[in-house]
Motif scaffolding. Structure first.
Motif, mmCIF file in Angstrom:
data_model
loop_
_atom_site.group_PDB
_atom_site.id
_atom_site.type_symbol
_atom_site.label_atom_id
_atom_site.label_comp_id
_atom_site.label_asym_id
_atom_site.label_seq_id
_atom_site.Cartn_x
_atom_site.Cartn_y
_atom_site.Cartn_z
ATOM 1 N N LEU A 117 -29.362 51.000 -10.950
ATOM 2 C CA LEU A 117 -28.157 50.322 -11.414
ATOM 3 C C LEU A 117 -27.014 51.287 -11.702
ATOM 4 N N ALA A 118 -27.348 52.551 -11.922
ATOM 5 C CA ALA A 118 -26.308 53.551 -12.146
ATOM 6 C C ALA A 118 -25.733 54.099 -10.853
ATOM 7 N N HIS A 119 -26.296 53.712 -9.722
ATOM 8 C CA HIS A 119 -25.805 54.215 -8.432
ATOM 9 C C HIS A 119 -24.412 53.642 -8.153
ATOM 10 N N PRO A 120 -23.502 54.460 -7.645
ATOM 11 C CA PRO A 120 -22.130 53.984 -7.379
ATOM 12 C C PRO A 120 -22.063 52.763 -6.478
ATOM 13 N N ALA A 121 -23.015 52.618 -5.563
ATOM 14 C CA ALA A 121 -22.984 51.480 -4.641
ATOM 15 C C ALA A 121 -23.139 50.160 -5.366
ATOM 16 N N LEU A 122 -23.855 50.153 -6.492
ATOM 17 C CA LEU A 122 -24.032 48.923 -7.257
ATOM 18 C C LEU A 122 -22.988 48.773 -8.351
ATOM 19 N N ALA A 123 -22.393 49.884 -8.753
ATOM 20 C CA ALA A 123 -21.399 49.827 -9.831
ATOM 21 C C ALA A 123 -20.180 49.014 -9.434
ATOM 22 N N SER A 124 -19.835 49.032 -8.157
ATOM 23 C CA SER A 124 -18.621 48.339 -7.706
ATOM 24 C C SER A 124 -18.920 47.144 -6.805
ATOM 25 N N ALA A 125 -20.186 46.727 -6.731
ATOM 26 C CA ALA A 125 -20.573 45.677 -5.786
ATOM 27 C C ALA A 125 -20.209 44.287 -6.292
ATOM 28 N N ALA A 126 -19.892 43.410 -5.347
ATOM 29 C CA ALA A 126 -19.670 41.998 -5.663
ATOM 30 C C ALA A 126 -20.813 41.134 -5.141
ATOM 31 N N THR A 127 -21.433 41.558 -4.028
ATOM 32 C CA THR A 127 -22.549 40.829 -3.422
ATOM 33 C C THR A 127 -23.609 41.832 -2.991
ATOM 34 N N VAL A 128 -24.858 41.603 -3.400
ATOM 35 C CA VAL A 128 -25.952 42.522 -3.084
ATOM 36 C C VAL A 128 -27.119 41.725 -2.519
ATOM 37 N N PHE A 129 -27.714 42.253 -1.481
ATOM 38 C CA PHE A 129 -28.919 41.678 -0.886
ATOM 39 C C PHE A 129 -30.127 42.379 -1.499
ATOM 40 N N PRO A 141 -31.883 39.553 -12.258
ATOM 41 C CA PRO A 141 -31.106 39.107 -13.431
ATOM 42 C C PRO A 141 -30.159 40.176 -13.963
ATOM 43 N N ARG A 142 -30.511 41.449 -13.775
ATOM 44 C CA ARG A 142 -29.611 42.515 -14.216
ATOM 45 C C ARG A 142 -28.320 42.498 -13.388
ATOM 46 N N LEU A 143 -28.444 42.215 -12.107
ATOM 47 C CA LEU A 143 -27.254 42.117 -11.255
ATOM 48 C C LEU A 143 -26.428 40.884 -11.620
ATOM 49 N N LEU A 144 -27.108 39.769 -11.881
ATOM 50 C CA LEU A 144 -26.385 38.557 -12.267
ATOM 51 C C LEU A 144 -25.628 38.773 -13.567
ATOM 52 N N GLU A 145 -26.205 39.547 -14.486
ATOM 53 C CA GLU A 145 -25.511 39.861 -15.749
ATOM 54 C C GLU A 145 -24.199 40.598 -15.490
ATOM 55 N N ARG A 146 -24.134 41.323 -14.389
ATOM 56 C CA ARG A 146 -22.917 42.055 -14.038
ATOM 57 C C ARG A 146 -21.954 41.209 -13.212
ATOM 58 N N PRO A 166 -23.854 34.054 -10.157
ATOM 59 C CA PRO A 166 -23.826 34.164 -11.621
ATOM 60 C C PRO A 166 -22.955 33.100 -12.279
ATOM 61 N N ALA A 167 -22.047 32.509 -11.513
ATOM 62 C CA ALA A 167 -21.185 31.470 -12.081
ATOM 63 C C ALA A 167 -21.928 30.162 -12.289
ATOM 64 N N THR A 168 -23.056 29.993 -11.586
ATOM 65 C CA THR A 168 -23.771 28.715 -11.675
ATOM 66 C C THR A 168 -25.179 28.844 -12.250
ATOM 67 N N VAL A 169 -25.650 30.085 -12.463
ATOM 68 C CA VAL A 169 -26.981 30.290 -13.053
ATOM 69 C C VAL A 169 -26.785 30.733 -14.503
ATOM 70 N N ALA A 170 -27.197 29.891 -15.432
ATOM 71 C CA ALA A 170 -27.006 30.183 -16.854
ATOM 72 C C ALA A 170 -27.796 31.427 -17.259
ATOM 73 N N PRO A 171 -27.300 32.193 -18.222
ATOM 74 C CA PRO A 171 -27.990 33.423 -18.647
ATOM 75 C C PRO A 171 -29.465 33.218 -18.968
ATOM 76 N N ASN A 172 -29.812 32.120 -19.638
ATOM 77 C CA ASN A 172 -31.211 31.887 -20.010
ATOM 78 C C ASN A 172 -32.103 31.566 -18.813
ATOM 79 N N ASP A 173 -31.490 31.218 -17.680
ATOM 80 C CA ASP A 173 -32.261 30.846 -16.491
ATOM 81 C C ASP A 173 -32.397 31.990 -15.488
ATOM 82 N N ARG A 174 -31.737 33.101 -15.731
ATOM 83 C CA ARG A 174 -31.654 34.139 -14.703
ATOM 84 C C ARG A 174 -32.986 34.817 -14.403
ATOM 85 N N ALA A 175 -33.821 35.000 -15.411
ATOM 86 C CA ALA A 175 -35.114 35.642 -15.175
ATOM 87 C C ALA A 175 -35.987 34.783 -14.264
ATOM 88 N N PHE A 176 -36.067 33.473 -14.554
ATOM 89 C CA PHE A 176 -36.865 32.597 -13.709
ATOM 90 C C PHE A 176 -36.226 32.424 -12.338
#
Length: 316
Positions: A117-129, A141-146, A166-176
């Motif tokens: 998560l500290a890698h520059p490629a993820l620091a500025s990402a909007a969409t990740v596969f 869920p860590r990516l969705l938090e960002r 992340p706009a449609t998945v509530a924080p409490n639902d992200r792990a599942f």
């Protein structure tokens, strides 16, 4: 007296497998000639051939008439790493510790994810596969938090690729939502046109059975990361400079000179619990799909491939 019949076949298969796995990397990877192996193992030519054919079915050997029998180096690494992985892998509910059927999670993966998560490629990402590997489930869920959109393929891509927004998945639902079952409930399955409309993918993250320090990805043998990249590349979502990152336990990173094929996807960096391995230089990224690797099962199971084959978007 040498063992006879089935006992001889079992014994020589095991001894030949041990020989294959212990063959040094500095050699050319060819097995000794058949007469030398017959003498070494003290079995008949027919028993030896039965054993070599068994190891060819396992994927460890390549038998070429007139040229000899060679070791498949990727399979050799896969088999050697398997024994190590069984010592540190977190069992899977479906496959237990059969680590050639899934990429396991492992002790210390939380530290590896932090490095990733500290890698520059993820620091500025909007969409990740993110590949659907056990070692990566808790990354989602860590990516969705960002506020990063995440694309995750379903098992074998049989139900396509799912978008978690992340706009449609509530924080409490992200792990599942990051699990294979949760994807169906909280994600949006994308057909080919919808996948194309997602736009640029800023980075890919994958697990593996092993990575080399030069960035070669050694998977279970199904080469799904290559297929997934090929689909995304054909749709224009990734390109030559799209970063590909890996996550693995330290024992899964090997300094082994494997050869990358033209359409293999290599990684730029591998995060482990103790370090970030920069693989630096890599071959040019594939621009399409290797048709030679496709089977009827691929085309039956993966709608994207069927759609691309039937349109002008198909590239090789």
């Amino acid at each position: 007296m040498p063992p006879q019949g089935f006992a001889a076949y079992v014994q020589v298969t095991n001894e030949l497998r041990a020989l294959v796995l212990s063959t040094p990397w500095g050699t050319n990877g060819m097995l000794p000639p058949e007469p030398a192996l017959v003498e070494r193992f003290r079995v008949s030519r027919g028993t030896l051939r039965r054993a070599t054919e068994e190891l060819e079915r396992e994927g460890l050997l390549l038998i070429e008439r007139g040229r000899g029998t060679s070791i498949r180096r990727h399979a050799q690494v896969r088999a050697l790493i398997r024994e190590r992985l069984e010592q540190i892998a977190v069992p899977d509910s479906r496959w237990h510790l059969d680590v050639l059927k899934f990429v396991p999670d492992f002790a210390g993966s939380d530290r590896a994810r932090d490095r990733l998560l500290a890698h520059p490629a993820l620091a500025s990402a909007a969409t990740v596969f993110v590949a659907p590997d056990n070692s990566l489930t808790e990354l989602v869920p860590r990516l969705l938090e960002r506020s990063i959109r995440v694309l995750v393929p379903t098992y074998g891509m049989r139900r396509g690729i799912v978008l978690l927004d992340p706009a449609t998945v509530a924080p409490n639902d992200r792990a599942f939502a990051s699990t294979l079952d949760g994807l169906d409930r909280f994600g949006v399955r994308l057909d080919t046109d919808a996948l194309r409309s997602v736009g640029a993918v800023d980075a890919l993250v994958t697990g593996a059975i092993a990575f080399t320090t030069a960035g070669i990805h050694v998977g279970s043998g199904d080469a799904y990361i290559d297929l997934e990249w090929g689909i995304l590349a054909t749709l224009g979502l990734v390109g030559e400079h799209t970063p590909v990152l890996g996550i693995a336990h330290d024992i899964q990173v090997v300094d082994t000179p494997l050869e990358a094929k033209p359409l293999d996807v290599t990684v730029d960096a591998v995060a482990t619990p103790t370090r970030l391995v920069d693989t630096s230089a890599h071959p040019r990224r594939p621009v399409g799909i290797d048709a030679a690797r496709l089977t009827n099962e691929h085309l039956d199971d993966i709608a994207y491939l069927r759609d691309l084959v039937s349109t002008e978007d198909w590239t090789l």
